[in-house]
Design an enzyme around this catalytic site. Sequence first.
Site, PDB file in Angstrom:
ATOM      1  N   SER A   1       0.835  -1.210   0.000  1.00  0.00           N
ATOM      2  CA  SER A   1       0.000   0.000   0.000  1.00  0.00           C
ATOM      3  C   SER A   1       0.859   1.245   0.000  1.00  0.00           C
ATOM      4  O   SER A   1       0.375   2.326  -0.306  1.00  0.00           O
ATOM      5  CB  SER A   1      -0.859   0.059   1.265  1.00  0.00           C
ATOM      6  OG  SER A   1      -1.551  -1.123   1.464  1.00  0.00           O
TER       7      SER A   1
ATOM      8  N   ASN B   1      -4.036   6.457  -2.192  1.00  0.00           N
ATOM      9  CA  ASN B   1      -3.815   6.731  -0.765  1.00  0.00           C
ATOM     10  C   ASN B   1      -3.278   8.136  -0.527  1.00  0.00           C
ATOM     11  O   ASN B   1      -3.507   8.720   0.537  1.00  0.00           O
ATOM     12  CB  ASN B   1      -2.882   5.687  -0.154  1.00  0.00           C
ATOM     13  CG  ASN B   1      -3.627   4.391   0.133  1.00  0.00           C
ATOM     14  OD1 ASN B   1      -4.829   4.410   0.340  1.00  0.00           O
ATOM     15  ND2 ASN B   1      -2.921   3.280   0.124  1.00  0.00           N
TER      16      ASN B   1
ATOM     17  N   HIS C   1      -1.013  -2.618  -7.024  1.00  0.00           N
ATOM     18  CA  HIS C   1      -1.789  -2.298  -5.816  1.00  0.00           C
ATOM     19  C   HIS C   1      -3.263  -2.596  -6.072  1.00  0.00           C
ATOM     20  O   HIS C   1      -3.953  -1.834  -6.740  1.00  0.00           O
ATOM     21  CB  HIS C   1      -1.562  -0.820  -5.446  1.00  0.00           C
ATOM     22  CG  HIS C   1      -2.194  -0.424  -4.164  1.00  0.00           C
ATOM     23  ND1 HIS C   1      -2.591   0.866  -3.886  1.00  0.00           N
ATOM     24  CD2 HIS C   1      -2.516  -1.146  -3.055  1.00  0.00           C
ATOM     25  CE1 HIS C   1      -3.114   0.908  -2.669  1.00  0.00           C
ATOM     26  NE2 HIS C   1      -3.083  -0.298  -2.157  1.00  0.00           N
TER      27      HIS C   1
ATOM     28  N   GLU D   1      -3.778  -0.214  -9.225  1.00  0.00           N
ATOM     29  CA  GLU D   1      -2.830   0.881  -9.410  1.00  0.00           C
ATOM     30  C   GLU D   1      -1.482   0.210  -9.714  1.00  0.00           C
ATOM     31  O   GLU D   1      -1.001  -0.581  -8.895  1.00  0.00           O
ATOM     32  CB  GLU D   1      -2.768   1.617  -8.065  1.00  0.00           C
ATOM     33  CG  GLU D   1      -2.476   3.048  -8.085  1.00  0.00           C
ATOM     34  CD  GLU D   1      -2.660   3.682  -6.694  1.00  0.00           C
ATOM     35  OE1 GLU D   1      -2.804   4.883  -6.655  1.00  0.00           O
ATOM     36  OE2 GLU D   1      -2.662   2.984  -5.662  1.00  0.00           O
TER      37      GLU D   1
HETATM   38  N1  LIG Z   1      -6.040  -4.755   3.586  1.00  0.00           N
HETATM   39  C1  LIG Z   1      -6.156  -3.866   2.617  1.00  0.00           C
HETATM   40  O1  LIG Z   1      -7.185  -3.171   2.500  1.00  0.00           O
HETATM   41  C2  LIG Z   1      -5.042  -3.729   1.601  1.00  0.00           C
HETATM   42  C3  LIG Z   1      -5.316  -3.076   0.386  1.00  0.00           C
HETATM   43  C4  LIG Z   1      -4.291  -2.966  -0.561  1.00  0.00           C
HETATM   44  C5  LIG Z   1      -3.023  -3.488  -0.268  1.00  0.00           C
HETATM   45  N2  LIG Z   1      -2.789  -4.102   0.926  1.00  0.00           N
HETATM   46  C6  LIG Z   1      -1.445  -4.655   1.176  1.00  0.00           C
HETATM   47  O2  LIG Z   1      -1.476  -6.060   0.941  1.00  0.00           O
HETATM   48  C7  LIG Z   1      -0.530  -6.727   1.808  1.00  0.00           C
HETATM   49  C8  LIG Z   1      -1.252  -7.778   2.612  1.00  0.00           C
HETATM   50  O3  LIG Z   1      -2.308  -7.188   3.330  1.00  0.00           O
HETATM   51  P1  LIG Z   1      -3.516  -8.060   3.931  1.00  0.00           P
HETATM   52  O4  LIG Z   1      -4.528  -7.097   4.399  1.00  0.00           O
HETATM   53  O5  LIG Z   1      -3.888  -9.174   2.985  1.00  0.00           O
HETATM   54  O6  LIG Z   1      -2.767  -8.720   5.199  1.00  0.00           O
HETATM   55  P2  LIG Z   1      -3.168 -10.036   6.011  1.00  0.00           P
HETATM   56  O7  LIG Z   1      -2.595  -9.859   7.371  1.00  0.00           O
HETATM   57  O8  LIG Z   1      -4.625 -10.355   5.857  1.00  0.00           O
HETATM   58  O9  LIG Z   1      -2.346 -11.208   5.241  1.00  0.00           O
HETATM   59  C9  LIG Z   1      -0.937 -11.280   5.203  1.00  0.00           C
HETATM   60  C10 LIG Z   1      -0.553 -12.760   5.138  1.00  0.00           C
HETATM   61  O10 LIG Z   1       0.866 -12.829   4.868  1.00  0.00           O
HETATM   62  C11 LIG Z   1       1.386 -13.912   5.607  1.00  0.00           C
HETATM   63  N3  LIG Z   1       2.817 -13.670   5.765  1.00  0.00           N
HETATM   64  C12 LIG Z   1       3.408 -12.718   6.519  1.00  0.00           C
HETATM   65  N4  LIG Z   1       4.746 -12.769   6.326  1.00  0.00           N
HETATM   66  C13 LIG Z   1       4.994 -13.760   5.437  1.00  0.00           C
HETATM   67  C14 LIG Z   1       6.161 -14.272   4.818  1.00  0.00           C
HETATM   68  N5  LIG Z   1       7.367 -13.772   5.091  1.00  0.00           N
HETATM   69  N6  LIG Z   1       6.049 -15.286   3.920  1.00  0.00           N
HETATM   70  C15 LIG Z   1       4.816 -15.793   3.641  1.00  0.00           C
HETATM   71  N7  LIG Z   1       3.673 -15.347   4.180  1.00  0.00           N
HETATM   72  C16 LIG Z   1       3.757 -14.336   5.064  1.00  0.00           C
HETATM   73  C17 LIG Z   1       0.607 -13.911   6.915  1.00  0.00           C
HETATM   74  O11 LIG Z   1       0.639 -15.192   7.518  1.00  0.00           O
HETATM   75  C18 LIG Z   1      -0.803 -13.520   6.436  1.00  0.00           C
HETATM   76  O12 LIG Z   1      -1.578 -14.660   6.158  1.00  0.00           O
HETATM   77  C19 LIG Z   1       0.120  -5.605   2.638  1.00  0.00           C
HETATM   78  O13 LIG Z   1       1.307  -5.208   2.010  1.00  0.00           O
HETATM   79  C20 LIG Z   1      -0.930  -4.491   2.591  1.00  0.00           C
HETATM   80  O14 LIG Z   1      -0.385  -3.213   2.792  1.00  0.00           O
HETATM   81  C21 LIG Z   1      -3.771  -4.259   1.860  1.00  0.00           C
END
Ligand SMILES: NC(=O)c1ccc[n+]([C@@H]2O[C@H](COP(=O)([O-])OP(=O)(O)OC[C@H]3O[C@@H](n4cnc5c(N)ncnc54)[C@H](O)[C@@H]3O)[C@@H](O)[C@H]2O)c1
Length: 300
Positions: free
Chosen positions: A123, A194, A144, A156
């Site tokens: 993000s 963002n 993104h 994005e």
């Molecule tokens: N939540 C949102 O609205 C959103 C929107 C756009 C982008 N993002 C981005 O997407 C990414 C994930 O966000 P999310 O909300 O899905 O998080 P989340 O916590 O739901 O999922 C992350 C997953 O990654 C796994 N993980 C962590 N470290 C790891 C590693 N080293 N190797 C393998 N697996 C690993 C965790 O076990 C978890 O299941 C982040 O970078 C976040 O900024 C999130």
Amino acid sequence: MATAGKIAAVGVIGAGQMGSGIAQLAAAAGCAVLLLDSDPAALSRAVASISASLRRLVAKGQLYQAACEDSIKRIRCVSRVQELGDVDLVIEAIVEVEDVKKKLFVELDGITKPSAILASNTSSISITRLASATKRPSQVIGMHFFNPPPIMKLIEIIRGADTSEDVFSAVKSFSERIGKTVICSQDYPGFIVNRILMPMINEAFWALYTGVATKEDIDTGMKLGTNHPMGPLQLADFIGLDVCLSVLRVLHNGLGDNKYSPCPLLVQYVDAGRLGKKRGVGVYSYGQRSTTSIKPKSSL
Ligand SMILES: NC(=O)c1ccc[n+]([C@@H]2O[C@H](COP(=O)([O-])OP(=O)(O)OC[C@H]3O[C@@H](n4cnc5c(N)ncnc54)[C@H](O)[C@@H]3O)[C@@H](O)[C@H]2O)c1
């Protein structure tokens, strides 16, 4: 170099709310998907949620039963990065911590085939810095997605300082193949959405903090006055207040302007664990935890 037409196998790393949706999209578009997470429970939850999501589409008449079953079969869960050696595109969606992502990109650089594209769903973290951890910075790019990925129409795409034109074109075509509209951003803090959204959410917190209005009136004002589908405070709860705070800090540090300084009320909510809908309480209560411990300044 992988081109969109040749992107047949996709590795998705992180099977949380974003990664599971991204895996679903790639599988529905006909790709073989390897879904990796360090937490086996996250993989089980992801498979269950992808199956439920695809079956809902069948129930609504938006997907054939056979296509649903085929998509599910195209997703294989794996537990080691080494199993991604043959994929054409990796989409990383792990925790939003720069050092952890960099370490993963170094590992991916070492094990994926030379033509593979490495994309991050970050993000806010600089794509240029992630790319510079690898020996293939021209093949590193930001993709993104928005939450939830199967529903939200936008991707994005962020070019790092060295992302090649070929890689940009391949990822743009792939994004269109999975049904998304693409916008393109240079690699500056907050990218496009963002950069604009978070200051609005922060301002809504300032309005609440300084007693301009109640949370309900702030949200109703922005819904009915500007035709937004939900108000900024409710949206912050849906995104996660911790995520909003972390993006604001990236904007504040990266752009050096105090207008991005997070509102103290937002900081306090996060400190108190009021992270939004996912925790049952944020600005609003979602019925799982008391909200009485913290009040905005106006009501103290
Ligand atoms: N939540 C949102 O609205 C959103 C929107 C756009 C982008 N993002 C981005 O997407 C990414 C994930 O966000 P999310 O909300 O899905 O998080 P989340 O916590 O739901 O999922 C992350 C997953 O990654 C796994 N993980 C962590 N470290 C790891 C590693 N080293 N190797 C393998 N697996 C690993 C965790 O076990 C978890 O299941 C982040 O970078 C976040 O900024 C999130």
